[in-house]
Design a protein around this motif. Structure first.
Motif, PDB file in Angstrom:
ATOM      1  N   PRO A 131       0.818  -1.223   0.000  1.00  0.00           N
ATOM      2  CA  PRO A 131       0.000   0.000   0.000  1.00  0.00           C
ATOM      3  C   PRO A 131       0.849   1.270   0.000  1.00  0.00           C
ATOM      4  CG  PRO A 131      -0.712  -1.499   1.739  1.00  0.00           C
ATOM      5  CD  PRO A 131       0.539  -2.058   1.175  1.00  0.00           C
ATOM      6  N   LEU A 132       1.972   1.217   0.707  1.00  0.00           N
ATOM      7  CA  LEU A 132       2.838   2.401   0.778  1.00  0.00           C
ATOM      8  C   LEU A 132       3.489   2.684  -0.577  1.00  0.00           C
ATOM      9  CD1 LEU A 132       3.943   4.637   2.543  1.00  0.00           C
ATOM     10  CD2 LEU A 132       5.702   3.097   3.372  1.00  0.00           C
ATOM     11  N   ILE A 133       3.932   1.624  -1.239  1.00  0.00           N
ATOM     12  CA  ILE A 133       4.538   1.816  -2.571  1.00  0.00           C
ATOM     13  C   ILE A 133       3.510   2.447  -3.518  1.00  0.00           C
ATOM     14  CG2 ILE A 133       5.456   0.634  -4.615  1.00  0.00           C
ATOM     15  CD1 ILE A 133       6.597  -1.479  -2.761  1.00  0.00           C
ATOM     16  N   LEU A 134       2.300   1.902  -3.509  1.00  0.00           N
ATOM     17  CA  LEU A 134       1.258   2.427  -4.400  1.00  0.00           C
ATOM     18  C   LEU A 134       0.902   3.861  -4.030  1.00  0.00           C
ATOM     19  CD1 LEU A 134      -1.125  -0.678  -4.699  1.00  0.00           C
ATOM     20  CD2 LEU A 134       0.525   0.136  -6.382  1.00  0.00           C
ATOM     21  N   PHE A 135       0.861   4.127  -2.727  1.00  0.00           N
ATOM     22  CA  PHE A 135       0.522   5.469  -2.239  1.00  0.00           C
ATOM     23  C   PHE A 135       1.576   6.488  -2.726  1.00  0.00           C
ATOM     24  CE2 PHE A 135       0.075   8.416   1.593  1.00  0.00           C
ATOM     25  CZ  PHE A 135      -1.174   8.882   1.220  1.00  0.00           C
ATOM     26  N   LEU A 136       2.842   6.103  -2.591  1.00  0.00           N
ATOM     27  CA  LEU A 136       3.922   7.001  -3.023  1.00  0.00           C
ATOM     28  C   LEU A 136       3.929   7.140  -4.550  1.00  0.00           C
ATOM     29  CD1 LEU A 136       6.760   5.808  -0.608  1.00  0.00           C
ATOM     30  CD2 LEU A 136       5.318   7.832  -0.388  1.00  0.00           C
ATOM     31  N   PHE A 137       3.700   6.028  -5.216  1.00  0.00           N
ATOM     32  CA  PHE A 137       3.675   6.055  -6.679  1.00  0.00           C
ATOM     33  C   PHE A 137       2.578   7.009  -7.179  1.00  0.00           C
ATOM     34  CE2 PHE A 137       1.763   4.315 -10.587  1.00  0.00           C
ATOM     35  CZ  PHE A 137       2.841   4.472 -11.455  1.00  0.00           C
ATOM     36  N   PHE A 138       1.386   6.888  -6.590  1.00  0.00           N
ATOM     37  CA  PHE A 138       0.294   7.771  -7.010  1.00  0.00           C
ATOM     38  C   PHE A 138       0.539   9.219  -6.579  1.00  0.00           C
ATOM     39  CE2 PHE A 138      -2.101   3.738  -7.513  1.00  0.00           C
ATOM     40  CZ  PHE A 138      -2.420   3.904  -8.852  1.00  0.00           C
ATOM     41  N   GLY A 139       1.304   9.395  -5.507  1.00  0.00           N
ATOM     42  CA  GLY A 139       1.694  10.749  -5.084  1.00  0.00           C
ATOM     43  C   GLY A 139       2.552  11.408  -6.158  1.00  0.00           C
ATOM     44  N   ILE A 140       3.512  10.645  -6.673  1.00  0.00           N
ATOM     45  CA  ILE A 140       4.396  11.169  -7.728  1.00  0.00           C
ATOM     46  C   ILE A 140       3.602  11.399  -9.016  1.00  0.00           C
ATOM     47  CG2 ILE A 140       6.423  10.634  -9.155  1.00  0.00           C
ATOM     48  CD1 ILE A 140       7.351   8.831  -6.734  1.00  0.00           C
ATOM     49  N   LEU A 141       2.858  10.381  -9.404  1.00  0.00           N
ATOM     50  CA  LEU A 141       2.091  10.448 -10.647  1.00  0.00           C
ATOM     51  C   LEU A 141       1.058  11.575 -10.600  1.00  0.00           C
ATOM     52  CD1 LEU A 141       1.698   8.775 -13.358  1.00  0.00           C
ATOM     53  CD2 LEU A 141      -0.253   7.741 -12.209  1.00  0.00           C
ATOM     54  N   GLY A 142       0.296  11.624  -9.489  1.00  0.00           N
ATOM     55  CA  GLY A 142      -0.756  12.633  -9.345  1.00  0.00           C
ATOM     56  C   GLY A 142      -0.178  14.045  -9.397  1.00  0.00           C
ATOM     57  N   SER A 143       0.959  14.241  -8.713  1.00  0.00           N
ATOM     58  CA  SER A 143       1.598  15.561  -8.703  1.00  0.00           C
ATOM     59  C   SER A 143       2.055  15.952 -10.104  1.00  0.00           C
ATOM     60  CB  SER A 143       2.795  15.559  -7.757  1.00  0.00           C
ATOM     61  OG  SER A 143       2.356  15.235  -6.472  1.00  0.00           O
ATOM     62  N   ALA A 144       2.647  14.982 -10.818  1.00  0.00           N
ATOM     63  CA  ALA A 144       3.117  15.264 -12.176  1.00  0.00           C
ATOM     64  C   ALA A 144       1.954  15.648 -13.085  1.00  0.00           C
ATOM     65  CB  ALA A 144       3.850  14.042 -12.739  1.00  0.00           C
ATOM     66  N   ALA A 146      -1.008  16.830 -12.137  1.00  0.00           N
ATOM     67  CA  ALA A 146      -1.584  18.109 -11.693  1.00  0.00           C
ATOM     68  C   ALA A 146      -0.714  19.280 -12.132  1.00  0.00           C
ATOM     69  CB  ALA A 146      -1.723  18.092 -10.172  1.00  0.00           C
ATOM     70  N   LEU A 147       0.596  19.111 -12.050  1.00  0.00           N
ATOM     71  CA  LEU A 147       1.512  20.192 -12.460  1.00  0.00           C
ATOM     72  C   LEU A 147       1.378  20.486 -13.953  1.00  0.00           C
ATOM     73  CD1 LEU A 147       4.710  19.410 -10.385  1.00  0.00           C
ATOM     74  CD2 LEU A 147       3.308  21.456 -10.242  1.00  0.00           C
ATOM     75  N   SER A 148       1.187  19.408 -14.712  1.00  0.00           N
ATOM     76  CA  SER A 148       1.069  19.632 -16.158  1.00  0.00           C
ATOM     77  C   SER A 148      -0.272  20.289 -16.520  1.00  0.00           C
ATOM     78  CB  SER A 148       1.240  18.301 -16.912  1.00  0.00           C
ATOM     79  OG  SER A 148       0.201  17.445 -16.538  1.00  0.00           O
ATOM     80  N   ILE A 149      -1.295  20.100 -15.684  1.00  0.00           N
ATOM     81  CA  ILE A 149      -2.612  20.692 -15.970  1.00  0.00           C
ATOM     82  C   ILE A 149      -2.694  22.126 -15.439  1.00  0.00           C
ATOM     83  CG2 ILE A 149      -5.118  20.495 -15.515  1.00  0.00           C
ATOM     84  CD1 ILE A 149      -4.688  17.445 -15.360  1.00  0.00           C
ATOM     85  N   TRP A 150      -2.294  22.304 -14.156  1.00  0.00           N
ATOM     86  CA  TRP A 150      -2.496  23.611 -13.509  1.00  0.00           C
ATOM     87  C   TRP A 150      -1.183  24.373 -13.322  1.00  0.00           C
ATOM     88  CZ3 TRP A 150      -5.304  19.849 -10.000  1.00  0.00           C
ATOM     89  CH2 TRP A 150      -6.635  19.706 -10.394  1.00  0.00           C
ATOM     90  N   HIS A 151      -0.332  24.351 -14.303  1.00  0.00           N
ATOM     91  CA  HIS A 151       0.998  24.938 -14.081  1.00  0.00           C
ATOM     92  C   HIS A 151       0.954  26.457 -13.907  1.00  0.00           C
ATOM     93  CE1 HIS A 151       0.347  24.396 -18.429  1.00  0.00           C
ATOM     94  NE2 HIS A 151       0.857  25.608 -18.523  1.00  0.00           N
ATOM     95  N   GLU A 152      -0.168  27.111 -14.300  1.00  0.00           N
ATOM     96  CA  GLU A 152      -0.183  28.563 -14.140  1.00  0.00           C
ATOM     97  C   GLU A 152      -0.716  28.989 -12.767  1.00  0.00           C
ATOM     98  OE1 GLU A 152      -4.012  27.497 -16.305  1.00  0.00           O
ATOM     99  OE2 GLU A 152      -1.926  26.879 -16.308  1.00  0.00           O
ATOM    100  N   ASP A 154      -1.218  28.265  -8.312  1.00  0.00           N
ATOM    101  CA  ASP A 154      -0.346  27.962  -7.172  1.00  0.00           C
ATOM    102  C   ASP A 154      -0.030  26.473  -7.168  1.00  0.00           C
ATOM    103  OD1 ASP A 154       0.178  30.272  -5.907  1.00  0.00           O
ATOM    104  OD2 ASP A 154      -1.492  30.171  -4.481  1.00  0.00           O
ATOM    105  N   PHE A 155       1.182  26.109  -7.505  1.00  0.00           N
ATOM    106  CA  PHE A 155       1.453  24.681  -7.662  1.00  0.00           C
ATOM    107  C   PHE A 155       2.404  24.118  -6.600  1.00  0.00           C
ATOM    108  CE2 PHE A 155       3.994  27.074 -10.765  1.00  0.00           C
ATOM    109  CZ  PHE A 155       5.265  26.825 -10.300  1.00  0.00           C
ATOM    110  N   TRP A 156       2.804  24.951  -5.639  1.00  0.00           N
ATOM    111  CA  TRP A 156       3.792  24.428  -4.679  1.00  0.00           C
ATOM    112  C   TRP A 156       3.314  23.203  -3.886  1.00  0.00           C
ATOM    113  CZ3 TRP A 156       2.799  24.269   0.480  1.00  0.00           C
ATOM    114  CH2 TRP A 156       1.818  25.136   0.986  1.00  0.00           C
ATOM    115  N   PRO A 157       1.993  23.067  -3.558  1.00  0.00           N
ATOM    116  CA  PRO A 157       1.598  21.842  -2.836  1.00  0.00           C
ATOM    117  C   PRO A 157       1.920  20.577  -3.629  1.00  0.00           C
ATOM    118  CG  PRO A 157      -0.170  23.451  -2.751  1.00  0.00           C
ATOM    119  CD  PRO A 157       0.825  23.961  -3.743  1.00  0.00           C
ATOM    120  N   TYR A 158       1.814  20.662  -4.953  1.00  0.00           N
ATOM    121  CA  TYR A 158       2.099  19.485  -5.782  1.00  0.00           C
ATOM    122  C   TYR A 158       3.587  19.190  -5.837  1.00  0.00           C
ATOM    123  CZ  TYR A 158      -2.746  19.933  -7.059  1.00  0.00           C
ATOM    124  OH  TYR A 158      -4.095  20.001  -6.986  1.00  0.00           O
ATOM    125  N   ILE A 159       4.374  20.262  -5.886  1.00  0.00           N
ATOM    126  CA  ILE A 159       5.839  20.057  -5.885  1.00  0.00           C
ATOM    127  C   ILE A 159       6.244  19.393  -4.565  1.00  0.00           C
ATOM    128  CG2 ILE A 159       8.080  21.218  -5.867  1.00  0.00           C
ATOM    129  CD1 ILE A 159       6.864  23.299  -7.760  1.00  0.00           C
TER     130      ILE A 159
END
Lengths: 191, 497
Positions: A131-144, A146-152, A154-159
């Motif tokens: 579960p932790l591996i999947l959680f971290l994996f989705f954390g990385i994937l989700g952030s990437a 989100a950053l590509s969608i909302w890059h204009e 406030d994106f620091w929470p995703y970084i």
């Protein structure tokens, strides 16, 4: 027919969970049926979806818990995921405009908490890592994503969330060494 | 715990200086044999201490007791961290997917000794024997695609039986096992979650534990026969998934079947709610079977058809009794994992009239349905199904499989008869064993499940009840008695609240 008793007598204790489930099942079912009906009847936003998911969360986390791998890592992550999904739904259905900022921060909190819980009981928890591996994996994937969608915006929470996920994953891989590969092999086996 | 320590220290005080030194020497190498947590090591040590006291109290000289309990018996099993894992066999894959909180596919094997069990010695027997069964010293884990068994090095504790038999095993916690070893009076019972093994494999394990228990009490067989030696190194073929090794048939079939009649009676909340054993003389049973021109299994099935008819108000429809078939008789294998399939013996309820004709019909159906080609087709279907589902994540497979297995599959049969056949033990050990029994676990829809096993001249026919309705067992008993078979009835109370 007379039976010679060769087994222990029945205990007076009820199975707590079974008893609780048998009592609570009906109010839960009634609530699950009533919510959408009332929602449809009175109209307005689809709050019943949030109510249904909340009922499901309580049912699966408190009353009818996981049958395999019920441990601190899996339960923490499950809780955080439910919170994130509920927050997102509240944002989408009831009060828009804040979840894109709040959810990654809650997720970040979940990463820190689950990683701390993982390392404070390392020997045992290293066998509960999926579960932790999947959680971290989705954390990385989700952030990437989100950053590509909302890059204009406030994106620091995703970084923060993405980089923390990556950092935690790297630390876990280094700490576990060969065990990490072994664990991956068995967790993703198709035999 | 304190009391036990005091008993050991009192025992130490009663020894001479020389004997105390011998014990000190015995424990000098203790710690290096246990690469487990401190608390776990302490529990292991207390087991040894208790066993030493128990043996000496039975008049065994100290040196002999220490020799029997030698640390060599551990074979270094606990000295190494666990790295092994076992994918589930093709038959077992469905069990963790379909289980519920209070319902698991379980079975239970028991050995009745001629004397009461000494728990301290039984604990040591399990501690020593488990190394021979690495696939049993495991905990159930969830993978992304399939569940699997992860090796775990921990103290598997024997428990005194104090609750209803065949209750679900809590497999959810880190390191929790998938079997339990119980004792009650003169009975040693092993209850297994089917994910680990089938009846044949479970019996191999129980026989080894009982043999080790008796060895610790000083009973050593001159010839072990088919009994596994716990000092031998486990081999891969003993724990393999043998299903994929069976040559594929041209077509795969045998899983889907028509609905069968169900017996009446309200399903109890606690399942099984009662266990009933018919203790019979195996010669009388064989004689009755011979009179009707069938095997013992065919004869028991016949009586079950009549008993099922008496336990339902339905006048039309088919009774279908599921019969597990041991695949090892067609495909010799040493595996102690699941390696059995099943067939259904099906007879319309309105045709259940003449015993001789039913025996004939059952025998014919068994000849066709429990034969190698039919079983090969079923294995082929199972292997294909598992293979086709392997890349679907568990989270998707689980709800579908749960519905299909838990709801539909049991509806296609009325009950089950699993006959383990004749179980043997080496002569010296048999002298200390009275009988054995075999029980099946809870069912979702079926009102009962039957199992039989023969040891020496005693056949135990066991009924696991899911309803209070006594019609089936009363009819079964009267049918057996009408054939001149004397059956002593033993069992449990009605456990449902």
């Amino acid at each position: 027919m007379t039976i010679k008793l060769t087994y222990p007598p029945k205990s007076k204790m009820r199975s707590g969970r079974r008893f609780l489930l048998s009592i609570l099942r009906w109010p839960f079912i009634a609530a699950a049926i009533a919510c959408p009906i009332v929602n449809l009847a009175v109209g307005g936003p689809a709050w019943s979806i949030i109510a249904l998911l909340s009922l499901y969360a309580v049912w699966t986390m408190v009353l009818s818990t996981d049958l395999v791998e019920y441990n601190r890592t899996s339960q923490t992550i499950k809780t955080v995921v439910f919170i994130c999904v509920l927050l997102t739904l509240i944002d989408v259905l009831l009060a828009p405009g804040w979840a894109a900022f709040v959810v990654p921060l809650v997720y970040f909190g979940g990463i820190i908490l689950s990683t701390v819980l993982f390392f404070t009981n390392f020997e045992k928890q290293k066998h509960n890592i999926l579960p932790l591996i999947l959680f971290l994996f989705f954390g990385i994937l989700g952030s990437a994503v989100a950053l590509s969608i909302w890059h204009e915006h406030d994106f620091w929470p995703y970084i923060v969330t993405g980089s923390t996920s990556l950092l935690c994953l790297v630390v876990i891989i280094i700490s576990m060494g060969q065990d990490f590969l072994r664990e991956l092999k068995r967790r993703f086996h198709v035999k | 715990m304190e009391k036990i320590n005091i008993a050991f220290y009192e025992f130490l005080e009663s020894l001479s200086d020389g004997e105390r030194e011998v014990i000190q020497h015995f424990f000098s190498e203790f710690d290096i044999n246990f690469a487990v947590s401190k608390a776990e090591r302490r529990r292991f040590r207390q087991d040894f201490e208790r066993a030493i006291v128990a043996l000496c109290e039975r008049g065994v000289p100290l040196s002999e007791a220490l020799e029997r309990l030698s640390l060599k018996n551990l074979g270094g099993f606990y000295a190494r961290p666990s790295i092994m894992w076992f994918p589930l066999d093709d038959a077992a894959k469905i069990y963790p997917i379909s289980m519920e909180h209070d319902r698991q596919q379980m079975f239970r094997l028991s050995v009745y000794l001629k004397e009461d069990v000494v728990p301290e010695i039984l604990q040591m027997a399990l501690t020593f024997a488990i190394k021979r069964f690495p696939a049993f010293a495991t905990t159930l884990k969830k993978g992304f695609f399939w569940h699997y068994l992860d090796a775990v090095k921990k103290r598997f504790a024997v428990e005194e039986e104090c609750t209803a038999p065949l209750g679900a095993i809590k497999v959810s916690m880190s390191g929790s096992g998938s079997f339990r070893l119980l004792y009650y009076g003169n009975r040693i019972s092993a209850e297994f979650f089917h994910v680990l093994t089938d009846g044949t494999g479970g019996m191999v394990f129980l026989k080894v534990v009982v043999a080790e228990y008796l060895r610790l009490l000083g009973v050593v067989p001159s010839d072990r026969g088919d009994l596994w030696d716990i000092d031998e190194t486990p081999t891969l073929d003993e724990f393999e998934n043998t299903f994929p090794k069976v040559e594929r048939a041209k077509s795969g079939s045998g899983f889907v079947d028509r609905r069968a009649l169900q017996m009446n009676g309200r399903l109890s909340r606690r399942r099984p709610c009662r266990i009933i054993h018919f203790r019979m003389n195996s010669a009388q049973l064989r004689e009755a079977a011979k009179r009707h021109g069938g095997t013992v299994t065919a004869y028991l099935l016949t009586e079950m058809f009549f008993a099922c008819s008496a336990a339902t108000d339905e006048l039309s429809g088919e009774i279908n009794i599921q019969v597990p078939v041991n695949m090892r008789k067609f495909y010799p294998s040493k595996t102690v994992r699941n390696f059995s399939m099943y067939c259904g013996v099906r007879i319309p309820i309105d045709k259940v009239i003449s015993k001789d004709e039913i025996v004939k019909e059952v025998t014919e159906q068994l000849k066709v349905k429990a034969d190698e080609p039919a079983m090969q087709e079923m294995i082929t279907a199972a292997v294909r199904l598992v293979s086709s589902l392997r890349y679907i994540p568990l989270v998707i497979k689980q709800p579908i499989a749960k519905f299909v297995y838990g709801f539909l599959s049991e509806k296609s049969y009325t009950t089950t008869l699993s006959n383990l056949g004749v179980v043997t033990m080496p002569e010296e050990l048999s002298r200390h064993i009275e009988r054995m029994d075999f029980c099946l676990g809870p069912m979702a829809v079926n009102r009962l499940a039957c199992a039989a096993v023969t040891f020496g001249d005693t056949t135990m026919f066991s009924i696991s009840k899911m309803t209070a309705d006594p019609s089936f067992e009363e009819k079964m008993l009267s049918l057996l008695e009408s054939e001149g078979i004397e059956a002593e009835v033993e069992g449990s109370e009605y456990y449902d609240h």
